[in-house]
Design a protein around this motif. Structure first.
Motif, short mmCIF file in Angstrom:
data_model
loop_
_atom_site.label_atom_id
_atom_site.label_comp_id
_atom_site.label_asym_id
_atom_site.label_seq_id
_atom_site.Cartn_x
_atom_site.Cartn_y
_atom_site.Cartn_z
N ASN A 30 51.05 21.75 78.04
CA ASN A 30 49.66 21.54 77.64
C ASN A 30 48.77 20.96 78.75
O ASN A 30 47.57 21.23 78.79
N ALA A 31 49.35 20.19 79.66
CA ALA A 31 48.49 19.59 80.70
C ALA A 31 48.39 20.45 81.96
O ALA A 31 47.46 20.31 82.73
N LEU A 32 49.38 21.33 82.15
CA LEU A 32 49.38 22.09 83.41
C LEU A 32 49.26 23.60 83.17
O LEU A 32 48.23 24.20 83.45
N GLU A 33 50.30 24.18 82.60
CA GLU A 33 50.33 25.64 82.52
C GLU A 33 49.15 26.22 81.75
O GLU A 33 48.56 27.21 82.17
N LYS A 34 48.82 25.59 80.62
CA LYS A 34 47.71 26.14 79.82
C LYS A 34 46.38 26.04 80.56
O LYS A 34 45.41 26.69 80.21
N LYS A 35 46.34 25.16 81.57
CA LYS A 35 45.10 25.04 82.34
C LYS A 35 45.19 25.82 83.65
O LYS A 35 44.38 25.62 84.55
#
Ligand code: AMP
Ligand code: ZN
Length: 463
Positions: free
Chosen positions: A296-301
């Motif tokens: 949620n903090a890295l890949e989705k962004k």
């Protein structure tokens, strides 16, 4: 060739010490693994990155490393002081699954996460539930030697019988006793006593429970690490790691029960990583809302997980690190810049520059000074070495940094089926079919590649 001298801060002595292995050229390394009732958050992963750096430094220095990591799949309770419910059983009820399914699912999720962060797998994974007999045997040994007592809810370790109980924590036991008035377990003889074996609650059948000489129940949380580190590495070992929150209770109790049982020193070196905090200095914790994961903090962004590794390397492991979205973006630009710089060095094979290597060795062996090690990378780039030698030197350093230069920079020729999936995803994105583009991203990831949406367009790197 003589091995470089490694200096490590030892929590036991509160000093930076020269590391001396028990056996020449070999290191037994034990790191406390995750409690698998949820995803690992970025804080947990900061600790695993620090431990990975330590392991890679040992390899780089020329040691053989035998690294054991446990998976806590039973016995970690929701409350302090051995009270409350088992975290796995609570999550199982919440998700409508069995505790075994929960453990399996989050163990796999953890393994996926560490892979994305280029964290090397341990030589040995061990689950608490696979080693129940070893834990029972250790409790029996402690019982025979008079270190235990029984209460209505379990078998406890009597910490007053173990001299030097505070040698790791340096806690003031008198102060703890004063605080004991708020202690919620009146049957404990000392506030620091802890459960070795807990009985299943009366009239309740737990999903995970075993027979034992004391009755049906399950192991206390601390005993698994003692039992498994001794099983896989021996009685007297080299380096044990974890986050600083483990110093006062978990690791202190591991030392007490292990040394009481064997009469030998447990580990020579204890290394602890500082916390990842969110803005304002609050610790990131599973029980808090500030729960950020790789997904949620890295890949989705659209941030490559290695950006987080890069950010973690910029802060010394014993200093607190602050997480913020801006800091992540800065790290993303920084890593991208570094990849570009290395890419510009071309593809010629060169030789490792020994002077820079010495500088790098000095940094990493000075209590894992990674900020300094990264500065050496910049110095190499700015130097007047030939491009191919810069390239060879930096790729060599990547054995410790683990920033994925070889795959990301040198570039792997993508297999045709991945190329086609990437093109299909681009098409879906152009058509604003985000459900389909998400599905394709997952499919690409499941085949071992990561997509990064950079300013220059999409980039595909091998995990
Ligand atoms: P757990 O899964 O809760 O047993 O924790 C796994 C590891 O993460 C342990 O070594 C903890 O010390 C560490 N840890 C927990 N919270 C943080 C945090 N906010 N920052 C760094 N390490 C942490
Ligand atoms: Zn542990």
């Amino acid at each position: 060739m003589a091995m470089p001298k490694l200096f490590l801060y030892n929590t036991l002595t509160r000093k930076k010490e020269e590391f001396k292995p028990i056996y020449d050229g070999m290191v037994g390394l034990y790191t406390c693994g995750p409690t698998v009732y949820n995803y690992a958050h970025l804080g947990n992963l900061r600790t695993y990155i620090f431990e990975d750096i330590l392991k890679r430094v040992l390899f780089y220095d020329g040691y053989k490393v035998r690294h054991v990591m446990n998976i806590t799949d039973v016995g970690h309770l929701t409350g302090d002081m051995d009270m409350g419910e088992d975290k796995l059983e609570v999550e199982a009820k919440r998700e409508g699954k069995t505790a075994w399914e929960i453990a399996e699912f989050y163990t796999q999720a953890f393994k996926n996460d560490i892979k994305k962060l280029n964290i090397l797998e341990p030589e040995e994974w061990c689950k608490a539930t696979d080693n129940i007999q070893e834990q029972i045997d250790l409790v029996k040994k402690l019982e025979e030697q008079g270190y235990t007592y029984k209460t209505s809810d379990g078998i406890y370790f009597d910490t007053s019988k173990f001299k030097d109980y505070t040698k790791l924590s340096h806690l003031d036991l008198e102060k703890l006793k004063e605080g004991a008035r708020v202690e919620r377990n009146p049957e404990k003889e000392n506030p620091t006593d802890f459960a070795l074996w807990k009985f299943s609650p009366k009239g309740e059948k737990r999903q995970m429970e075993w027979d034992s000489p004391w009755g049906i129940g399950f192991p206390g949380w601390h005993i698994e690490c003692s039992a498994m580190s001794m099983k896989y590495l021996g009685k007297h070992l080299d380096i044990h790691c974890g986050g600083i929150d483990h110093i006062n209770v978990h690791h202190t109790n591991e030392i007490a029960q292990s040394e009481a049982a064997t009469g030998e020193k447990f580990f020579n070196y204890w290394a602890h990583g500082a916390f990842l905090n969110i803005a304002g200095g609050k610790k990131m914790a599973k029980s808090e809302e500030n729960f950020l994961t790789v997904e949620n903090a890295l890949e989705k962004k659209g941030i490559n997980p290695l950006v987080y590794r890069f950010a973690a390397l910029q802060v010394h492991y014993r200093k607190p690190m602050e997480y913020g979205e801006d800091a992540m973006r800065t790290a993303q630009n920084g890593l991208e810049h570094l990849y570009n710089k290395v890419r510009e060095l071309g593809n010629e094979k060169g030789k490792i520059d020994e002077e820079f290597k010495d500088e790098f060795l000095k940094a990493i062996n000075d209590d894992l000074n990674m900020p300094r090690a990264l500065a050496v990378v910049q110095e190499v780039l700015k130097s007047n070495l030939a491009n191919e030698d810069k390239r060879a030197t930096i790729l060599d350093f990547d054995a410790v940094l683990g920033l994925g230069f070889v795959d990301a920079v040198i570039g792997v020729e993508l297999p045709a089926e991945i190329k086609s999936l990437v093109e299909k995803r681009e098409q879906a994105r152009r058509e604003k079919n985000f459900q389909e583009s998400d599905r394709l991203r997952k499919e690409i990831e499941s085949r071992g590649y990561i997509l990064e949406d950079t300013k220059e367009g999409v980039r595909v790197v091998k995990r």
